[in-house]
Design an enzyme around this catalytic site. Structure first.
Site, PDB file in Angstrom:
ATOM      1  N   CYS A  14       0.866  -1.178   0.000  1.00 52.77           N
ATOM      2  CA  CYS A  14       0.000   0.000   0.000  1.00 52.77           C
ATOM      3  C   CYS A  14       0.908   1.235   0.000  1.00 52.77           C
ATOM      4  O   CYS A  14       2.114   1.109  -0.159  1.00 52.77           O
ATOM      5  CB  CYS A  14      -1.002  -0.012   1.152  1.00 52.77           C
ATOM      6  SG  CYS A  14      -0.324   0.223   2.780  1.00 52.77           S
ATOM      7  N   CYS A  88      -4.300  -0.735  -2.245  1.00 48.70           N
ATOM      8  CA  CYS A  88      -4.636   0.668  -2.409  1.00 48.70           C
ATOM      9  C   CYS A  88      -5.373   0.826  -3.745  1.00 48.70           C
ATOM     10  O   CYS A  88      -5.578  -0.145  -4.464  1.00 48.70           O
ATOM     11  CB  CYS A  88      -3.381   1.539  -2.374  1.00 48.70           C
ATOM     12  SG  CYS A  88      -2.054   1.001  -3.475  1.00 48.70           S
ATOM     13  N   CYS A  96       3.878   1.177  -8.132  1.00 48.74           N
ATOM     14  CA  CYS A  96       4.510  -0.036  -7.609  1.00 48.74           C
ATOM     15  C   CYS A  96       5.653  -0.492  -8.511  1.00 48.74           C
ATOM     16  O   CYS A  96       5.548  -0.427  -9.732  1.00 48.74           O
ATOM     17  CB  CYS A  96       3.496  -1.175  -7.509  1.00 48.74           C
ATOM     18  SG  CYS A  96       2.281  -0.947  -6.215  1.00 48.74           S
TER      19      CYS A  96
END
Length: 153
Positions: A14, A88, A96
C-alpha cells in the site's frame, strides 16, 4: 489454483505500509499458517497508524514493535513472490515496482484510513470495518489458493 508442497510467497503493498498492508500481512500469517510466506511494504513507508495498532490489538495482534518497509527495497533485493497484492487504489498501484515474474498481481482496493472522518470513535469504527473487510478477503484468498477453509475461525 492450489499450490502444493511449497510455501506461497505473498507481498502486500500500500502507500505507507501503515495500515491496510500491515493488516493483510498479519491476517494471512494467522489464517494461512505455514502454507504462506508473507510480507508487506509501502511505496512511501511511514510508521504504523496508531488506530491500526489499537484495532488489531482487539483481535489479538501486537503491532507496537512492527516496522514498515519500502517496496522498492524488496524489489532491489530481488525478492520473488507468487502473489503481489496492492491494497490501495489503482492510481497508487501505478507507482509499484515491477517485481520479477512469474507472479500473480492483484488489486484489492480498500479505503485509505487517512481519509476517514468524524470523531475519534467514528474513525475507530471505520478502522474496525476496514480490518474486518481485509480479514474476510484474506479468508477468501486462502480458500481460493489452497482449497482450505479456516472453518469460520
Amino acid at each position: 489454483m492450489a499450490y502444493n508442497n511449497r510455501k506461497i510467497k505473498v507481498l502486500f503493498i500500500c502507500v505507507h505500509n501503515s495500515a491496510r498492508s500491515q493488516m493483510a500481512e498479519e491476517y494471512l500469517r494467522r489464517i494461512g499458517g505455514d502454507r504462506f510466506e508473507v510480507e508487506s511494504a509501502g511505496l512511501k513507508p511511514s510508521s504504523i497508524n496508531p488506530m491500526v495498532i489499537d484495532v488489531m490489538k482487539e483481535d489479538g495482534f501486537d503491532l507496537r514493535r512492527k516496522k514498515t518497509q519500502a517496496a522498492w527495497d524488496l524489489f532491489r533485493q530481488g525478492r520473488l513472490y507468487s502473489f503481489v497484492i496492492t491494497v490501495c487504489d489503482r492510481k497508487n498501484e501505478a507507482e509499484c515496482p515491477i517485481f520479477p515474474r512469474p507472479f500473480v498481481q492483484m488489486n484489492w482496493p480498500f479505503p485509505d484510513p487517512e481519509i476517514f472522518t468524524g470523531t475519534d470513535e467514528e474513525k475507530m469504527q471505520q478502522m474496525r470495518d476496514l480490518r474486518d473487510s481485509i480479514k474476510k478477503r484474506i479468508e477468501q484468498f486462502v480458500e481460493e489458493t489452497t482449497g482450505v477453509s479456516d472453518g469460520g475461525e
